[in-house]
Design an enzyme around this catalytic site. Structure first.
Site, PDB file in Angstrom:
ATOM      1  N   CYS A 280       0.820  -1.214   0.000  1.00 30.80           N
ATOM      2  CA  CYS A 280       0.000   0.000   0.000  1.00 30.80           C
ATOM      3  C   CYS A 280       0.853   1.263   0.000  1.00 30.80           C
ATOM      4  CB  CYS A 280      -0.944   0.016   1.202  1.00 30.80           C
ATOM      5  SG  CYS A 280      -1.980  -1.438   1.330  1.00 30.80           S
ATOM      6  N   GLY A 281       1.984   1.216  -0.689  1.00 28.98           N
ATOM      7  CA  GLY A 281       2.834   2.388  -0.791  1.00 28.98           C
ATOM      8  C   GLY A 281       3.717   2.619   0.415  1.00 28.98           C
TER       9      GLY A 281
END
Length: 267
Positions: free
Chosen positions: A110-111
């Site tokens: 998720c980054g």
């Protein structure tokens, strides 16, 4: 939902040592079988599983791995239990997903900076769960008690299988068991897909431990809350925080711990 059916069990004669003596006894043993999956004629994988609900295991596996996008794309499935073979014909097959199955791929979740996904298909098929659903403590205790003490007749006979269920308002609405804990989630997913079930207001209860691999399967199913008997792993907790999943675990008769996204759990 009715429980109590005993499946996939054989009886063996064994020697039991007890109180200083050895005696011959009969013991019920959980069955295990290899199941090789062919997709449009190409061998994809061999899974070791209980010989129950193979159809749902294969559906859940193919869609959760991104090899097939929708259950409607599966046009035919022929299961040969004697030989342990499943032949699936599908209209649309994601070739890259099929080729990337179990290919190691370190990516950030998720980054975030830390490594989260270790296989290429997980990175592409895992999703963030944005659900406002809430679950009561009483429903968590009730559903877990039913799963562990009433639902799994096979486990009570053999102590040899895992079990899991989809829960709505404290009631078990779908149930599966298997010798392999990962298989439980694919079987449940397959059943949910067949029923076209909405998942973002459901809870999943499980008899084992939530590892990172299990947590990723929950994310692919779109389930906002997973309840497990044992304490989760650290990587599972990291992923749950990033993927918006509530983990409830360390279950006892009248208590439990909430590890991530606690706002979904209410009195």
């Amino acid at each position: 939902m009715k429980f109590g059916k005993v499946d996939a069990i054989k009886t063996y004669e064994v020697l039991r040592f007890k109180h200083g003596t050895i005696q011959e006894v009969k013991q019920m043993i959980s069955e295990e079988m290899p199941l090789t999956v062919y997709l449009n004629g190409k061998e994809m994988t061999t899974m070791l599983c209980s010989p129950v609900d193979q159809k749902y295991l294969v559906i859940g596996f193919l869609i959760s791995e991104g090899m097939v996008q929708r259950i409607e794309d599966i046009k035919e499935m022929v299961i040969n239990e004697d030989d342990g073979l499943v032949n699936v014909e599908a209209d649309i097959v994601e070739r890259e997903a099929a080729q990337g199955y179990l290919r190691r791929c370190l990516t950030a979740c998720c980054g975030r900076g830390r490594a989260g996904f270790y296989f290429a298909n997980d990175h592409k098929t895992t999703r963030y769960i944005d659900s406002s659903a809430q679950f009561t403590a009483s429903d968590i205790l009730k559903s877990t008690d039913i799963l562990l003490n009433e639902a799994s007749a096979t486990h009570h006979k053999t102590n040899g299988v895992h079990s899991g269920a989809i829960v709505k308002n404290g009631e078990l609405i779908l149930y599966s068991e298997d010798i392999g804990r990962h298989n439980i989630f694919d079987k449940l997913y397959g059943k949910c897909l067949e029923k076209n079930m909405i998942m973002d207001d459901k809870m999943l209860v499980f008899s084992g431990r939530i590892s990172s691999e299990i947590l990723i399967k929950v994310s692919k199913m779109g389930i906002p809350c997973v309840v497990a008997k044992s304490v989760p792993t650290t990587l599972a907790l990291d992923l749950a925080k990033d993927l918006g999943i509530t983990i409830v675990a360390s279950m006892r008769r009248d208590s439990f711990c909430v590890y991530t996204h606690p706002k979904r759990i209410i009195d």
